[in-house]
Structures are given as C-alpha cells and as structure tokens.
Design a protein around this motif. Sequence first.
Motif, PDB file in Angstrom:
ATOM      1  N   LEU A  77      18.156  -3.011  18.941  1.00 40.98           N
ATOM      2  CA  LEU A  77      18.603  -1.469  19.751  1.00 40.98           C
ATOM      3  C   LEU A  77      18.660  -1.940  21.340  1.00 40.98           C
ATOM      4  O   LEU A  77      18.872  -1.721  22.015  1.00 40.98           O
ATOM      5  N   LYS A  78      16.972  -2.272  21.543  1.00 35.67           N
ATOM      6  CA  LYS A  78      16.824  -2.449  22.741  1.00 35.67           C
ATOM      7  C   LYS A  78      16.608  -2.978  23.780  1.00 35.67           C
ATOM      8  O   LYS A  78      17.008  -3.242  24.648  1.00 35.67           O
ATOM      9  N   THR A  79      17.432  -4.519  22.755  1.00 39.18           N
ATOM     10  CA  THR A  79      18.634  -5.366  23.392  1.00 39.18           C
ATOM     11  C   THR A  79      19.936  -5.389  24.184  1.00 39.18           C
ATOM     12  O   THR A  79      19.990  -6.333  24.695  1.00 39.18           O
ATOM     13  N   LEU A  80      20.566  -4.236  23.917  1.00 38.64           N
ATOM     14  CA  LEU A  80      21.859  -3.523  23.857  1.00 38.64           C
ATOM     15  C   LEU A  80      21.865  -2.882  24.739  1.00 38.64           C
ATOM     16  O   LEU A  80      20.846  -1.606  24.509  1.00 38.64           O
ATOM     17  N   PRO A  81      23.073  -2.359  24.764  1.00 35.06           N
ATOM     18  CA  PRO A  81      23.805  -1.436  26.324  1.00 35.06           C
ATOM     19  C   PRO A  81      23.445  -0.155  25.113  1.00 35.06           C
ATOM     20  O   PRO A  81      23.341   0.429  24.198  1.00 35.06           O
ATOM     21  N   SER A  82      22.913   1.010  26.042  1.00 33.42           N
ATOM     22  CA  SER A  82      22.553   2.439  26.199  1.00 33.42           C
ATOM     23  C   SER A  82      23.545   3.132  26.275  1.00 33.42           C
ATOM     24  O   SER A  82      23.286   3.963  25.858  1.00 33.42           O
ATOM     25  N   ASP A  83      24.819   3.128  26.619  1.00 28.91           N
ATOM     26  CA  ASP A  83      25.295   3.586  27.081  1.00 28.91           C
ATOM     27  C   ASP A  83      26.224   4.226  25.836  1.00 28.91           C
ATOM     28  O   ASP A  83      27.158   3.005  25.334  1.00 28.91           O
ATOM     29  N   LEU A  84      26.669   5.392  25.612  1.00 30.18           N
ATOM     30  CA  LEU A  84      27.267   5.673  24.327  1.00 30.18           C
ATOM     31  C   LEU A  84      28.478   6.270  23.792  1.00 30.18           C
ATOM     32  O   LEU A  84      29.201   6.493  23.441  1.00 30.18           O
ATOM     33  N   VAL A  85      29.228   5.570  25.456  1.00 33.43           N
ATOM     34  CA  VAL A  85      30.734   6.046  25.125  1.00 33.43           C
ATOM     35  C   VAL A  85      31.140   4.130  24.722  1.00 33.43           C
ATOM     36  O   VAL A  85      31.900   4.027  24.288  1.00 33.43           O
ATOM     37  N   ILE A  86      30.012   3.214  25.359  1.00 36.44           N
ATOM     38  CA  ILE A  86      29.970   1.847  24.800  1.00 36.44           C
ATOM     39  C   ILE A  86      29.912   1.295  23.306  1.00 36.44           C
ATOM     40  O   ILE A  86      31.123   1.433  22.617  1.00 36.44           O
ATOM     41  N   TRP A  87      29.755   2.692  22.744  1.00 33.59           N
ATOM     42  CA  TRP A  87      29.126   2.750  21.632  1.00 33.59           C
ATOM     43  C   TRP A  87      30.668   3.567  20.216  1.00 33.59           C
ATOM     44  O   TRP A  87      30.060   3.308  18.924  1.00 33.59           O
ATOM     45  N   ALA A  88      30.655   4.890  21.530  1.00 32.92           N
ATOM     46  CA  ALA A  88      31.802   5.199  20.504  1.00 32.92           C
ATOM     47  C   ALA A  88      32.768   4.480  20.098  1.00 32.92           C
ATOM     48  O   ALA A  88      33.632   4.791  19.333  1.00 32.92           O
ATOM     49  N   GLY A  89      33.620   3.904  21.280  1.00 34.42           N
ATOM     50  CA  GLY A  89      34.575   2.399  21.080  1.00 34.42           C
ATOM     51  C   GLY A  89      34.184   1.644  20.087  1.00 34.42           C
ATOM     52  O   GLY A  89      35.197   1.524  19.166  1.00 34.42           O
ATOM     53  N   LEU A  90      33.023   1.202  19.789  1.00 41.02           N
ATOM     54  CA  LEU A  90      32.718  -0.153  18.651  1.00 41.02           C
ATOM     55  C   LEU A  90      33.160   0.676  17.605  1.00 41.02           C
ATOM     56  O   LEU A  90      32.909   0.220  16.460  1.00 41.02           O
ATOM     57  N   VAL A  91      32.022   2.079  17.354  1.00 40.27           N
ATOM     58  CA  VAL A  91      31.665   2.619  15.694  1.00 40.27           C
ATOM     59  C   VAL A  91      33.054   2.978  15.131  1.00 40.27           C
ATOM     60  O   VAL A  91      33.874   2.946  14.387  1.00 40.27           O
ATOM     61  N   GLN A  92      33.981   3.352  16.378  1.00 39.30           N
ATOM     62  CA  GLN A  92      36.280   3.603  15.887  1.00 39.30           C
ATOM     63  C   GLN A  92      36.603   2.166  15.985  1.00 39.30           C
ATOM     64  O   GLN A  92      37.525   2.743  15.140  1.00 39.30           O
ATOM     65  N   ARG A  93      36.302   1.447  16.122  1.00 43.18           N
ATOM     66  CA  ARG A  93      37.250   0.380  16.272  1.00 43.18           C
ATOM     67  C   ARG A  93      36.581  -1.013  14.963  1.00 43.18           C
ATOM     68  O   ARG A  93      37.063  -1.749  14.330  1.00 43.18           O
TER      69      ARG A  93
END
Length: 140
Positions: A77-93
Amino acid sequence: MAEIVQSSSSLRFFGDDLDPAQLTKLLAGQPTYAVRKGDHHTYPPNRPPRVAQRGLWRLSSEYDKGDQLDHQIAGILKTLPSDLVIWAGLVQRFRVDMLCGVWLDETNQGLSLSPQTLHILGERGIKLELDMLPRNAEGR
C-alpha cells in the motif's frame, strides 16, 4: 501453538471493464500481473493459454518466511497513492481485495495485523481475504 511457516499478500482489482494500462497509470505503479477481459493469458504459468473471463490487476509481495502479513500489506500500500478519492472511485468501479496466504506448521494458529494497517485497508475500502493453508499446500 502452531508456527506460521510463510505468508504472502496480493492487492487485487477485478472488473469486466478493467484496463490494466489505465489502472497502472492511475496507481502509478507496475502490477505483478495484469490481464484485460477477453485477452489470452497463461496464468498460472503451468496451465495452457485461456481467455480471461474478467480483467485483473494484481500487485503481490514476495513469499516471506514467518508471519510477515502486516509488513507485506503495508509495503504494497505504501507504493500506491494515498488519495482516498482515488480509492473511493476504484472500489465503486472494481472488486478490490487484499488476498493473504498464510501457510501453517500445524492448525490452530493465530495472527494479527496492526491497527494502522487495518485502518489503511478500511479507509480505502479494501476487503481483507485470508487463505489459511497447511504447510504441505502449494506455496513457494
């Protein structure tokens, strides 16, 4: 109590419209393995080529001796973006999970993850999957 012989972790994204190149660019990291739905692939390597039934993007840790899950998950996880907006979009899609393999010397073994690691998984919406296996099961 039994000993954890080895462990491994993989962050996985699944989806019919998953484009590995786009996801790689968004996450700013190279996957360990990726395939687009409909493409031919040969994973696992010892199987004949087949058509992918869904898209997959996976970033895996190395197999490590002992209980290294917390370290492996945090390392991915530390190698990936920490932006929770990005993650919210990813888990919805996509379907997103962290699959962890744990090989046990015997049965009845416990393991733990730190509150920090659990928090990082939770705030990103990543489901934790644990696969507990006996020592003689296939691993590396």
